[in-house]
Structures are given as structure tokens and as C-alpha cells.
Design an enzyme around this catalytic site. Structure first.
Site, PDB file in Angstrom:
ATOM      1  N   ARG A 156     -34.357   2.161 -31.011  1.00 44.86           N
ATOM      2  CA  ARG A 156     -35.114   2.579 -32.193  1.00 44.86           C
ATOM      3  C   ARG A 156     -35.765   1.352 -32.813  1.00 44.86           C
ATOM      4  NH1 ARG A 156     -33.972   7.884 -33.224  1.00 44.86           N
ATOM      5  NH2 ARG A 156     -31.909   8.660 -32.694  1.00 44.86           N
ATOM      6  N   GLY A 195     -40.435  10.559 -30.079  1.00 50.53           N
ATOM      7  CA  GLY A 195     -40.446  11.576 -31.132  1.00 50.53           C
ATOM      8  C   GLY A 195     -41.276  11.123 -32.327  1.00 50.53           C
ATOM      9  N   THR A 216     -37.820  15.077 -27.774  1.00 51.26           N
ATOM     10  CA  THR A 216     -36.731  15.067 -28.755  1.00 51.26           C
ATOM     11  C   THR A 216     -35.964  16.382 -28.703  1.00 51.26           C
ATOM     12  OG1 THR A 216     -36.091  15.156 -31.091  1.00 51.26           O
ATOM     13  CG2 THR A 216     -38.357  15.692 -30.649  1.00 51.26           C
ATOM     14  N   ASP A 246     -34.639  17.546 -31.165  1.00 52.03           N
ATOM     15  CA  ASP A 246     -34.781  18.170 -32.491  1.00 52.03           C
ATOM     16  C   ASP A 246     -35.942  19.166 -32.554  1.00 52.03           C
ATOM     17  OD1 ASP A 246     -32.781  16.389 -33.144  1.00 52.03           O
ATOM     18  OD2 ASP A 246     -34.125  14.939 -34.070  1.00 52.03           O
ATOM     19  N   ARG A 275      -9.407  32.095 -36.795  1.00 51.94           N
ATOM     20  CA  ARG A 275      -9.811  30.964 -37.635  1.00 51.94           C
ATOM     21  C   ARG A 275     -11.299  31.020 -37.970  1.00 51.94           C
ATOM     22  NH1 ARG A 275      -6.730  26.386 -34.060  1.00 51.94           N
ATOM     23  NH2 ARG A 275      -4.890  26.192 -35.370  1.00 51.94           N
ATOM     24  N   HIS A 309     -31.255  16.366 -36.847  1.00 52.23           N
ATOM     25  CA  HIS A 309     -31.768  15.496 -37.903  1.00 52.23           C
ATOM     26  C   HIS A 309     -32.125  16.316 -39.131  1.00 52.23           C
ATOM     27  CE1 HIS A 309     -34.432  11.902 -39.156  1.00 52.23           C
ATOM     28  NE2 HIS A 309     -33.162  11.642 -39.400  1.00 52.23           N
ATOM     29  N   ARG A 349     -11.555  24.988 -38.813  1.00 53.35           N
ATOM     30  CA  ARG A 349     -11.642  23.812 -37.933  1.00 53.35           C
ATOM     31  C   ARG A 349     -13.109  23.427 -37.753  1.00 53.35           C
ATOM     32  NH1 ARG A 349      -7.035  23.910 -38.817  1.00 53.35           N
ATOM     33  NH2 ARG A 349      -5.264  23.918 -37.376  1.00 53.35           N
ATOM     34  N   ARG A 368     -27.383  15.412 -26.211  1.00 51.53           N
ATOM     35  CA  ARG A 368     -28.524  14.660 -25.669  1.00 51.53           C
ATOM     36  C   ARG A 368     -28.271  14.198 -24.235  1.00 51.53           C
ATOM     37  NH1 ARG A 368     -29.735  10.576 -30.385  1.00 51.53           N
ATOM     38  NH2 ARG A 368     -29.524   9.036 -28.749  1.00 51.53           N
TER      39      ARG A 368
END
Ligand code: F6P
Length: 390
Positions: free
Chosen positions: A74, A111, A134, A136, A171, A180, A274, A283
Site C-alpha cells: 500500500r 483498487g 478488489t 470490496d 446460539r 472496508h 459467538r 482474499r
């Protein structure tokens, strides 16, 4: 003869290799003589002149391979114009290496942040073609990014696996999904795996609505699956300024929103809760078949642009067509889920709770009719508008 620099920047994802392979195979097949300079670890490689000469052979056998053969990192856009720790001007350094190697163009895979820098390089006069990656799926100008479908598969599988154990123990299970600031991945994985509650950043949640949904489920079954986007936010927190919210997160005793929600649900319902965080597994690994095909197609179209000498575009996907989108239209914009999107309404009509209000059974047909009417009105309006233009 084409001299091409290539780099992958930002978080990795599946099908980066497939996309690069698509570019190179197409160029080589066109019998164009090509020299490929693979810059290592994203923009860093371009800044510091760290590259490997690659040939067609290097791109063989990588269609199914996850990650990126070039490495990535990055390089935040907000500091790209600041000198590095040794006073080096990063933008000038990238330009210098581009011209020193006498490149015809750069192929940049990335991205949002990556596209801002790619657009800056275009503004600085470099020839750039980009590809949208990406998990995302938040890149503006394309309906789909590669990596996304593979991540949907993994997140779905994670929630599928949780289902049986959640049911056995009665549960409440929270599965925190990446994405993101947007909810594409959570929305799709949540629907694919039959989650009962889906929380995404675009629709701030009300804790009481979530509790009510869990209580409603108790009439038929005693477990609840909640797919929570890592960026999900409560209605109260959404009212905070960016700075106030950042401080709240910093001071929070919980590692993420899911753990805070788990504590709140346990306290209010008395049920065992949980949390599972699949994290970077989303990824990782081999790209799914959809992404292999999709990334190959985008790569091939990028090569076509290069062969035609058309630069300054991202190769994207709009209305089921591969398209070229000017980089200035892409850079700096986020594509988020619209709370009014048809898919969100459909999920609500199925009884899925988004934490923003319950769509009662008897209201669902009414909501469907209203939706149909508003989309019909929209269509009529746009065909009238088209008529006017024509
Ligand atoms: O942008 C992809 C993504 O996986 C996001 O979903 C997530 O928020 C982020 O990257 C994680 O970043 P890193 O790999 O730097 O921890």
C-alpha cells in the site's frame, strides 16, 4: 515493439495473476514484440526502480494462482506527493523510471487508492491503462471488480459452516465480513448463505431492531446468523463526526464492531453469542472460475487498448459489457450499496433484517408493488426523456 511496465498495488486479491496473464497472452498472441517490466511490490517498485524483466513464459501456469507474482504494497495516495524519508520526490521518481526505461505505457492493477495515483500519473503525462481489482467491489465506474466473486464464495462458505454449529448449540453467531467501507461482500455472502440479519455500513443499524429480529426467530428456531460488515455502524455512531467516531473506535475495548454487538446482544437476550472473523482468508487462495474468466477478459481488453495506443482508461464492466472508463471519472469515487437497491428490498421482502426496521409479512407485497410502480414510473420517465433528446 511495445515496452510495458506492469504493477499490482494495494491489498491483493484473487485473479490478479489471471488478469496480468490475460494482458500478456493477448499481446504476445498479436505477435507484437513485447518487453515487460514487472515492478515489484506496487508503486514502490516504480518509485525505486525495482523491477524484473518478464517474458510470456512467466505468465504461464498462473491462471489459478492466488496473490500476485509481482508482490504488492500500500502506497497511500494522501502522502504520494510528500518526499520519502530520504527526501525523494516520489512522483518525480516514478516519472523518471518510466522515461528511463522508455516505456510505452503502464498497466496498473488496483483498487481505489491505486486509481487515484494512476490518475495522477496520467495527469503527469504518462500512458496508463488500469484494471479493477478488489474483494470490496467498491470501485466506481465498474459494476464488478475481480476478486469480489471469489471472496463472496469464501465468506459464504464460512457462514455455511457456521450454520450447522449455530443450529446445534442454539446460539447467535456473528460472522464479520471484509469490505472496508462498503457492504457488497456482506450483502452477497449473507444472502448466499441464508443469514437472518445482514448489517452493512450503508444502512446504520438500531440495536433494538436486531434484538427484535432475534426474538422473532425464537418462535421457530433458536439460532440466528448475523453477517456483519467490518464497517457496519450503529445509528448513534453514524451521527458522530469522523473524528469522534475514530476516537470511539480507538478507545473501545472491543477489537471490532462485531465484538461490541456480540456483548450487547448477549446482555439483552441472555443468549450465547459467538463471533467468527474469516479475515484475510477472504482474499486468499485460487480465484473462482467466474473471476478467472472475468479477469482474463479484462486483461485481454486492456491489451487491445495498448495495441490501439488508447491510454488513460480503466477497463471496467457496465451493464454486462466490457467498457473503457476514463480514469478521471473513476479516481476518488466510492461505489457503495444503495439502501434502496432492488437487492436490498428483495432481501427485506424475504424477511432478512438490516437493523433499520422490520418489514412485516403483510407489508411485503405492498412494498413489492410500490417498488414495481416506482421502477415503472422511472422507466416511463426515462423513455420520455430519451424521446425528448432524440
Ligand atoms: O480492500 C481490501 C481489504 O481486504 C478490505 O476489505 C479490508 O478492510 C482491508 O483490505 C484490509 O487491509 P490489510 O490487508 O492492509 O489489513
Amino acid at each position: 515493439m511495445k515496452r510495458i511496465g506492469m504493477l499490482t498495488s494495494g491489498g491483493d486479491c484473487q485473479a490478479l495473476n489471471a488478469a496480468m496473464r490475460g494482458v500478456v497472452k493477448t499481446l504476445v498472441h498479436a505477435e507484437e514484440e513485447v518487453e515487460i517490466y514487472g515492478f515489484l511490490d506496487g508503486y514502490k517498485g516504480l518509485i525505486y526502480g525495482d523491477y524484473r524483466m518478464l517474458s510470456g513464459k512467466d505468465f504461464s501456469g498462473i491462471l489459478t494462482k492466488g496473490g500476485t507474482i509481482l508482490g504488492t504494497s500500500r502506497t497511500p495516495f494522501k502522502t504520494i506527493k510528500e518526499p520519502d524519508e530520504n527526501g525523494l520526490d516520489k512522483v518525480e521518481a516514478m516519472k523518471h523510471n518510466y522515461y528511463k526505461l522508455n516505456l510505452d505505457c503502464l498497466v496498473i492493477l488496483g483498487g481505489n487508492g491505486t486509481h487515484k495515483t494512476a490518475n495522477l500519473l496520467r495527469e503527469e503525462g504518462l500512458n496508463v491503462v488500469t484494471l479493477p481489482k478488489t474483494i470490496d467491489n467498491d470501485l466506481y465506474g465498474t459494476d464488478m471488480t475481480f476478486g469480489f466473486q471469489s471472496a463472496v464464495d469464501i465468506a459464504t462458505n464460512a457462514i455455511d459452516c457456521i450454520h450447522t454449529t449455530a443450529a446445534s448449540h442454539s446460539r447467535v453467531f456473528i460472522v464479520e465480513v471484509m469490505g472496508h467501507k462498503v457492504g457488497w461482500l456482506t450483502l452477497n455472502a449473507g444472502m448466499a448463505s441464508g443469514a437472518d440479519i445482514i448489517l452493512i455500513p450503508e444502512i446504520p443499524y438500531d440495536l433494538d431492531e436486531i434484538i427484535a429480529a432475534i426474538e422473532r426467530r425464537k418462535k421457530n428456531s433458536h439460532f440466528t446468523i448475523i453477517a456483519v460488515a467490518e464497517g457496519a455502524i450503529s445509528k448513534e455512531d453514524a451521527k458522530l463526526s469522523k473524528k469522534e467516531y475514530a476516537k470511539k473506535l480507538k478507545d473501545s475495548p472491543y477489537p471490532s464492531v462485531s465484538y461490541e454487538l456480540a456483548a450487547q446482544i448477549a446482555e439483552k437476550t441472555g443468549q450465547e453469542v459467538r463471533v467468527t472473523v474469516p479475515g484475510h482468508t477472504q482474499r486468499g487462495g485460487s480465484p473462482c472460475p467466474y473471476d478467472r474468466v472475468f479477469a482474463s477478459r479484462l486483461g485481454s481488453e486492456a491489451a487491445n487498448l495498448i495495441l490501439k495506443g488508447e491510454y488513460g482508461f480503466m477497463v471496467g464492466y457496465k451493464d454486462r459489457e466490457i467498457v473503457k472508463v476514463p480514469l478521471e471519472e473513476v479516481a476518488g469515487k466510492l461505489k457503495s450499496v444503495s439502501p434502496d437497491a432492488r437487492i436490498v428490498q428483495e432481501a427485506k421482502m424475504m424477511g432478512i433484517c438490516f437493523g433499520d426496521g422490520y418489514l412485516a409479512k403483510e407489508e411485503a407485497p405492498k412494498a413489492a408493488k410500490e417498488k414495481e410502480k416506482s421502477s415503472k414510473d422511472g422507466k416511463e420517465k426515462s423513455s420520455k426523456d430519451k424521446g425528448k433528446k432524440g
